[in-house]
Write a protein that holds these residues in place. Structure first.
Motif, PDB file in Angstrom:
ATOM      1  N   GLY A  83       0.864  -0.822  -0.414  1.00  0.00           N
ATOM      2  CA  GLY A  83       0.127   0.150   0.096  1.00  0.00           C
ATOM      3  C   GLY A  83       1.121   1.682  -0.085  1.00  0.00           C
ATOM      4  O   GLY A  83       2.346   1.430  -0.527  1.00  0.00           O
ATOM      5  N   MET A  84       0.457   2.208   0.354  1.00  0.00           N
ATOM      6  CA  MET A  84       0.693   3.993   0.183  1.00  0.00           C
ATOM      7  C   MET A  84       0.166   4.418   1.324  1.00  0.00           C
ATOM      8  O   MET A  84      -0.550   4.803   1.172  1.00  0.00           O
ATOM      9  CB  MET A  84       0.828   4.121  -1.217  1.00  0.00           C
ATOM     10  CG  MET A  84       1.942   5.882  -0.461  1.00  0.00           C
ATOM     11  SD  MET A  84       2.125   6.174  -2.560  1.00  0.00           S
ATOM     12  CE  MET A  84       3.324   4.356  -3.292  1.00  0.00           C
ATOM     13  N   GLU A  85       1.550   4.264   2.222  1.00  0.00           N
ATOM     14  CA  GLU A  85       0.823   6.124   3.305  1.00  0.00           C
ATOM     15  C   GLU A  85       2.267   6.892   3.426  1.00  0.00           C
ATOM     16  O   GLU A  85       3.349   6.997   3.308  1.00  0.00           O
ATOM     17  CB  GLU A  85       1.036   5.656   4.388  1.00  0.00           C
ATOM     18  CG  GLU A  85      -0.620   4.623   4.605  1.00  0.00           C
ATOM     19  CD  GLU A  85      -0.332   3.351   5.996  1.00  0.00           C
ATOM     20  OE1 GLU A  85      -1.414   2.400   5.815  1.00  0.00           O
ATOM     21  OE2 GLU A  85       0.504   3.446   7.065  1.00  0.00           O
ATOM     22  N   ASN A  86       2.091   7.885   3.976  1.00  0.00           N
ATOM     23  CA  ASN A  86       2.773   9.284   3.884  1.00  0.00           C
ATOM     24  C   ASN A  86       3.517   9.116   2.391  1.00  0.00           C
ATOM     25  O   ASN A  86       5.074   9.659   2.853  1.00  0.00           O
ATOM     26  CB  ASN A  86       3.580   8.952   5.078  1.00  0.00           C
ATOM     27  CG  ASN A  86       2.617   8.932   6.597  1.00  0.00           C
ATOM     28  OD1 ASN A  86       1.439  10.280   6.431  1.00  0.00           O
ATOM     29  ND2 ASN A  86       2.697   8.379   7.077  1.00  0.00           N
ATOM     30  N   GLY A  87       3.163   8.800   1.167  1.00  0.00           N
ATOM     31  CA  GLY A  87       4.261   8.991   0.528  1.00  0.00           C
ATOM     32  C   GLY A  87       5.177   8.065   0.089  1.00  0.00           C
ATOM     33  O   GLY A  87       6.389   8.117  -0.543  1.00  0.00           O
ATOM     34  N   GLN A  88       5.017   6.730   0.989  1.00  0.00           N
ATOM     35  CA  GLN A  88       6.081   6.064   0.794  1.00  0.00           C
ATOM     36  C   GLN A  88       5.232   4.710   1.018  1.00  0.00           C
ATOM     37  O   GLN A  88       3.545   4.211   1.370  1.00  0.00           O
ATOM     38  CB  GLN A  88       7.406   6.049   1.738  1.00  0.00           C
ATOM     39  CG  GLN A  88       7.180   5.666   3.317  1.00  0.00           C
ATOM     40  CD  GLN A  88       7.774   5.821   4.502  1.00  0.00           C
ATOM     41  OE1 GLN A  88       9.142   4.854   3.850  1.00  0.00           O
ATOM     42  NE2 GLN A  88       7.535   6.484   5.180  1.00  0.00           N
ATOM     43  N   LEU A 138       8.436  -0.407 -15.806  1.00  0.00           N
ATOM     44  CA  LEU A 138       7.715  -0.686 -15.332  1.00  0.00           C
ATOM     45  C   LEU A 138       5.825  -0.389 -15.804  1.00  0.00           C
ATOM     46  O   LEU A 138       5.788  -0.390 -17.084  1.00  0.00           O
ATOM     47  CB  LEU A 138       7.544   1.042 -15.070  1.00  0.00           C
ATOM     48  CG  LEU A 138       5.775   2.173 -14.386  1.00  0.00           C
ATOM     49  CD1 LEU A 138       5.572   2.070 -12.953  1.00  0.00           C
ATOM     50  CD2 LEU A 138       5.917   2.881 -14.907  1.00  0.00           C
ATOM     51  N   THR A 139       4.919  -1.467 -15.169  1.00  0.00           N
ATOM     52  CA  THR A 139       3.590  -1.120 -15.673  1.00  0.00           C
ATOM     53  C   THR A 139       2.415  -0.792 -13.914  1.00  0.00           C
ATOM     54  O   THR A 139       2.394  -0.981 -13.359  1.00  0.00           O
ATOM     55  CB  THR A 139       2.920  -2.592 -16.058  1.00  0.00           C
ATOM     56  OG1 THR A 139       4.683  -3.449 -16.245  1.00  0.00           O
ATOM     57  CG2 THR A 139       2.406  -2.807 -16.155  1.00  0.00           C
ATOM     58  N   MET A 140       1.720   0.240 -14.964  1.00  0.00           N
ATOM     59  CA  MET A 140       1.221   0.855 -14.002  1.00  0.00           C
ATOM     60  C   MET A 140      -0.389   0.774 -14.361  1.00  0.00           C
ATOM     61  O   MET A 140      -0.473   0.937 -15.652  1.00  0.00           O
ATOM     62  CB  MET A 140       1.743   2.267 -14.128  1.00  0.00           C
ATOM     63  CG  MET A 140       0.784   3.466 -13.033  1.00  0.00           C
ATOM     64  SD  MET A 140       0.967   5.247 -13.523  1.00  0.00           S
ATOM     65  CE  MET A 140       3.325   4.870 -12.500  1.00  0.00           C
ATOM     66  N   LEU A 141      -0.847   0.316 -13.489  1.00  0.00           N
ATOM     67  CA  LEU A 141      -2.888   0.626 -14.057  1.00  0.00           C
ATOM     68  C   LEU A 141      -3.614   1.493 -12.841  1.00  0.00           C
ATOM     69  O   LEU A 141      -2.776   1.256 -11.893  1.00  0.00           O
ATOM     70  CB  LEU A 141      -3.596  -1.142 -13.999  1.00  0.00           C
ATOM     71  CG  LEU A 141      -3.382  -1.840 -15.439  1.00  0.00           C
ATOM     72  CD1 LEU A 141      -1.882  -2.124 -14.729  1.00  0.00           C
ATOM     73  CD2 LEU A 141      -3.600  -2.861 -15.047  1.00  0.00           C
ATOM     74  N   SER A 142      -4.694   1.990 -13.657  1.00  0.00           N
ATOM     75  CA  SER A 142      -5.172   2.858 -11.909  1.00  0.00           C
ATOM     76  C   SER A 142      -6.542   2.900 -12.789  1.00  0.00           C
ATOM     77  O   SER A 142      -7.083   2.405 -14.257  1.00  0.00           O
ATOM     78  CB  SER A 142      -4.529   4.451 -12.175  1.00  0.00           C
ATOM     79  OG  SER A 142      -4.527   4.790 -13.207  1.00  0.00           O
ATOM     80  N   LYS A 181      -9.668  -2.924 -12.890  1.00  0.00           N
ATOM     81  CA  LYS A 181      -9.197  -4.387 -11.143  1.00  0.00           C
ATOM     82  C   LYS A 181      -9.143  -5.781 -11.941  1.00  0.00           C
ATOM     83  O   LYS A 181      -8.248  -6.466 -10.554  1.00  0.00           O
ATOM     84  CB  LYS A 181     -10.350  -4.018 -10.148  1.00  0.00           C
ATOM     85  CG  LYS A 181      -9.808  -4.157  -8.664  1.00  0.00           C
ATOM     86  CD  LYS A 181     -10.899  -3.933  -7.971  1.00  0.00           C
ATOM     87  CE  LYS A 181     -10.383  -4.158  -6.427  1.00  0.00           C
ATOM     88  NZ  LYS A 181     -11.058  -3.678  -5.408  1.00  0.00           N
ATOM     89  N   GLN A 182      -9.639  -5.852 -12.128  1.00  0.00           N
ATOM     90  CA  GLN A 182     -10.419  -7.839 -13.082  1.00  0.00           C
ATOM     91  C   GLN A 182      -8.723  -7.619 -13.616  1.00  0.00           C
ATOM     92  O   GLN A 182      -7.890  -8.559 -13.286  1.00  0.00           O
ATOM     93  CB  GLN A 182     -10.630  -7.651 -13.834  1.00  0.00           C
ATOM     94  CG  GLN A 182     -12.339  -7.785 -13.657  1.00  0.00           C
ATOM     95  CD  GLN A 182     -13.521  -8.796 -14.035  1.00  0.00           C
ATOM     96  OE1 GLN A 182     -13.517  -8.782 -15.497  1.00  0.00           O
ATOM     97  NE2 GLN A 182     -14.514  -7.462 -14.364  1.00  0.00           N
ATOM     98  N   ILE A 238       2.144  -1.422 -11.230  1.00  0.00           N
ATOM     99  CA  ILE A 238       1.395  -0.743  -9.696  1.00  0.00           C
ATOM    100  C   ILE A 238      -0.174  -0.805 -10.230  1.00  0.00           C
ATOM    101  O   ILE A 238      -0.172  -0.224 -11.536  1.00  0.00           O
ATOM    102  CB  ILE A 238       2.231   0.851  -9.844  1.00  0.00           C
ATOM    103  CG1 ILE A 238       3.994   0.702  -9.160  1.00  0.00           C
ATOM    104  CG2 ILE A 238       1.497   2.010  -8.795  1.00  0.00           C
ATOM    105  CD1 ILE A 238       4.593   1.373  -9.418  1.00  0.00           C
ATOM    106  N   TRP A 239      -1.092  -0.840  -9.129  1.00  0.00           N
ATOM    107  CA  TRP A 239      -2.283  -0.773  -8.930  1.00  0.00           C
ATOM    108  C   TRP A 239      -2.272   0.480  -8.198  1.00  0.00           C
ATOM    109  O   TRP A 239      -2.422   0.439  -6.945  1.00  0.00           O
ATOM    110  CB  TRP A 239      -2.972  -1.878  -9.543  1.00  0.00           C
ATOM    111  CG  TRP A 239      -4.212  -1.695  -9.074  1.00  0.00           C
ATOM    112  CD1 TRP A 239      -5.568  -1.653  -7.660  1.00  0.00           C
ATOM    113  CD2 TRP A 239      -5.575  -1.334  -9.351  1.00  0.00           C
ATOM    114  NE1 TRP A 239      -6.538  -1.558  -7.257  1.00  0.00           N
ATOM    115  CE2 TRP A 239      -6.982  -1.376  -9.129  1.00  0.00           C
ATOM    116  CE3 TRP A 239      -6.073  -1.280 -11.255  1.00  0.00           C
ATOM    117  CZ2 TRP A 239      -7.470  -1.077  -9.402  1.00  0.00           C
ATOM    118  CZ3 TRP A 239      -7.069  -0.808 -11.052  1.00  0.00           C
ATOM    119  CH2 TRP A 239      -7.885  -1.018 -10.433  1.00  0.00           C
TER     120      TRP A 239
END
Length: 394
Positions: free
Chosen positions: A48-53, A290-294, A307-308, A321-322
């Motif tokens: 996950g991500m919290e406080n930019g990390q 890098l592979t990025m999905l959003s 999401k699938q 990265i999702w």
């Protein structure tokens, strides 16, 4: 006690329990304590991500070995930082900042056997003596490349502002027309496979015609480390399809709110579709850097198909990265500008650039700032928004 408060309490309790058992501490990373949102996956588990990390969520039940190349790629993606919303100032055209210029070109396509238009964003102060990386950016269905530079998207403003701030590399951004039917197969626009065939065939136009044309027309780098592909909606679906099919050519793949059709499924707009790949086939032969999905959490066009794709890549142990854009629908500008700016700050080895020190720093107040929406783009799924173009024959 209000239901929302109860839910928040339960979520925090679950997150705390997960964090206590997470793997991240052994890797020198924190465990998540406030979120359960998965933003990336690797061989260790979910992050996950919290406080930019990045923070650890949970481990996989089964471990597997990665080769040296994949271990290197994992390190690259670990350096990527995600901002849920694009900072508003990046969407503004400012004095004293140089922005990409627009070239509207014509090239001959051997794939369609026709002359076709191509919109190219040329980096500021372009010099033929220097070679530049290239991003191929794909539009949604029933539009074209020029549609992507309309007001509100930030397609020109964002890369100009990021390059000015040294947060992204100067690059060519190529906006092609994705509808590229084979000779004699062109049909009227419709939400059916016969029309989609022209989009599926775009991969041939891109590889066999557009990429060689770009190499001849401009001074560009052509290795996969300097070549990226990304897209929005149907372009997001196609960027993932092309990135997987020709992973030898593209080192960075961005899929923004991708449409259905990559794997078999059913959609309320088009019915059943066979898909371009079976789920187990959704694997990169050459892992991208890098592979990025959003996708927005309130998407009423592509629903949960993005999401699938994320879940399939996760099952197939494909590093990526999702992340989700809370509260946003498919046609909200943020569904494009958010991943677009995150992608630009992450490609072409930008994550390895050392930030320059500044004389002053701003203290964090902890107050959440509300991001004002950019001008709403009013389009429908079936109407093409016209854009002015100046053609230049070559």
């Amino acid at each position: 006690m209000k239901i929302n408060t109860i839910f928040s309490f339960i979520t925090l309790a679950v997150a705390t329990k997960v964090s206590a058992e997470c793997f991240a501490e052994k890797l020198g990373k924190p465990c998540c304590t406030e979120t359960l949102d998965v933003v990336r996956v690797d061989e260790n588990g979910q992050w996950g991500m919290e406080n930019g990390q990045f923070c650890g969520l949970q481990s996989f039940n089964n471990n597997y070995d990665l080769n040296l190349e994949r271990r290197s790629l994992n390190n690259y993606m670990n350096k990527v930082k995600i901002e849920k919303l694009c900072p508003e100032d990046l969407l503004e055209i400012k004095k004293g900042v140089n922005y990409p210029t627009v070239d509207s070109l014509t090239y001959y396509s051997t794939t369609t056997e026709t002359n076709r238009t191509l919109t190219v964003l040329v980096p500021p102060n372009y010099s033929p003596k220097k070679k530049y990386p290239v991003l191929y950016l794909l539009h949604g269905i029933m539009t074209d490349g020029a549609w992507m530079i309309q007001d509100g998207f930030g397609t020109i403003a964002i890369p100009g502002n990021l390059a000015h701030q040294k947060k992204a590399k100067e690059m060519f951004i190529v906006l092609p027309d994705q509808y590229a039917p084979s000779p004699g197969t062109e049909v009227e626009p419709a939400l059916n496979q016969e029309f989609f065939n022209g989009y599926d065939n775009f991969i041939n136009d891109l590889v066999n015609d557009i990429m060689p044309f770009m190499k001849k027309q401009y001074s560009i780098k052509t290795d996969r480390k300097n070549t990226a592909i990304s897209g929005y909606s149907f372009g997001g679906r196609n960027s993932l399809y092309i990135g997987i099919t020709r992973s030898d050519l593209f080192g960075y793949v961005g899929s923004f709110s991708p449409a259905p059709g990559l794997v078999p499924g059913d959609d309320i707009f088009t019915g059943h579709f066979d898909g371009l790949y079976q789920e187990k086939e959704l694997k990169f032969k050459h892992q991208p850097y890098l592979t990025m999905l959003s996708c927005g959490t309130n998407d009423t066009v592509v629903f949960d198909f993005p999401k699938q794709y994320h879940e399939i890549l996760k099952t197939n142990k494909q590093e990526h990265i999702w992340y989700e854009i809370t509260g946003h629908d498919h046609m909200d500008n943020e569904s494009f500008s958010s991943p677009y700016h995150n992608f630009l700050t992450s490609i072409f080895d930008q994550v390895n650039e050392k930030p320059k020190t500044t004389t002053t720093t701003k203290k964090t107040t902890g107050v959440k700032t509300k991001i004002t929406k950019v001008v709403k783009v009013v389009v429908t799924k079936f109407i093409k928004v016209p854009a002015q173009k100046t053609k230049k024959n070559n």
